[in-house]
Design a protein around this motif. Sequence first.
Motif, PDB file in Angstrom:
ATOM      1  N   TYR A   1      -0.075 -16.323  28.127  1.00  0.00           N
ATOM      2  CA  TYR A   1      -1.102 -15.757  26.253  1.00  0.00           C
ATOM      3  C   TYR A   1      -1.149 -16.994  25.491  1.00  0.00           C
ATOM      4  N   VAL A   2      -0.191 -17.463  24.798  1.00  0.00           N
ATOM      5  CA  VAL A   2       0.032 -18.150  23.352  1.00  0.00           C
ATOM      6  C   VAL A   2      -0.380 -19.659  24.191  1.00  0.00           C
ATOM      7  N   ASP A   3       0.119 -20.234  25.615  1.00  0.00           N
ATOM      8  CA  ASP A   3      -0.162 -21.599  25.809  1.00  0.00           C
ATOM      9  C   ASP A   3      -1.799 -21.763  26.542  1.00  0.00           C
TER      10      ASP A   3
ATOM     11  N   TYR B   1       0.272 -19.778  13.861  1.00  0.00           N
ATOM     12  CA  TYR B   1       1.141 -17.989  13.312  1.00  0.00           C
ATOM     13  C   TYR B   1      -0.066 -17.110  14.148  1.00  0.00           C
ATOM     14  N   ARG B   2      -1.246 -17.341  14.305  1.00  0.00           N
ATOM     15  CA  ARG B   2      -2.670 -17.174  14.088  1.00  0.00           C
ATOM     16  C   ARG B   2      -2.191 -16.364  15.734  1.00  0.00           C
TER      17      ARG B   2
ATOM     18  N   ILE C   1      -0.296 -16.404  18.029  1.00  0.00           N
ATOM     19  CA  ILE C   1       2.223 -16.131  17.943  1.00  0.00           C
ATOM     20  C   ILE C   1       1.616 -14.633  17.694  1.00  0.00           C
ATOM     21  N   GLN C   2       0.620 -14.493  16.356  1.00  0.00           N
ATOM     22  CA  GLN C   2       0.842 -12.635  15.378  1.00  0.00           C
ATOM     23  C   GLN C   2      -0.377 -12.303  16.535  1.00  0.00           C
ATOM     24  N   ALA C   3      -1.390 -13.064  17.661  1.00  0.00           N
ATOM     25  CA  ALA C   3      -2.470 -12.164  18.522  1.00  0.00           C
ATOM     26  C   ALA C   3      -1.367 -11.653  19.127  1.00  0.00           C
ATOM     27  N   GLY C   4      -0.979 -12.268  19.996  1.00  0.00           N
ATOM     28  CA  GLY C   4       0.312 -12.392  21.131  1.00  0.00           C
ATOM     29  C   GLY C   4       0.636 -10.765  20.715  1.00  0.00           C
TER      30      GLY C   4
END
Length: 98
Positions: free
Chosen positions: A38-40, A48-49, A51-54
């Motif tokens: 997801y992050v990739d 940060y946004r 990472i935080q969303a995941g």
Amino acid sequence: MPYVKKSQRPHIDSALKNLLLLDEGELNYAACQLFMRYVDSQEGDISYRKIQAGIGALLLAAHEIEMRILRGYEHQKIIENGDIFGDFIKRHSIREFS
């Protein structure tokens, strides 16, 4: 509730169809891999946004499972085996909610 339209679910379901997880370690590994994918998949550099969303999506999925499945399972086991907290809850006038 994971609000994904029914028309959008088949591509996710087909990707997971043959995934067999044998224990909680494999489930944890799969969740971590999904998080990293997801992050990739997000545009731009890691942030940060993103990472935080995941993390938020994973936490909310866990909360949804607890709310929809675990609470019902626990309630059924209370019916089957008796409530060990019943007297304590009454004695302290604790209001239960579901």
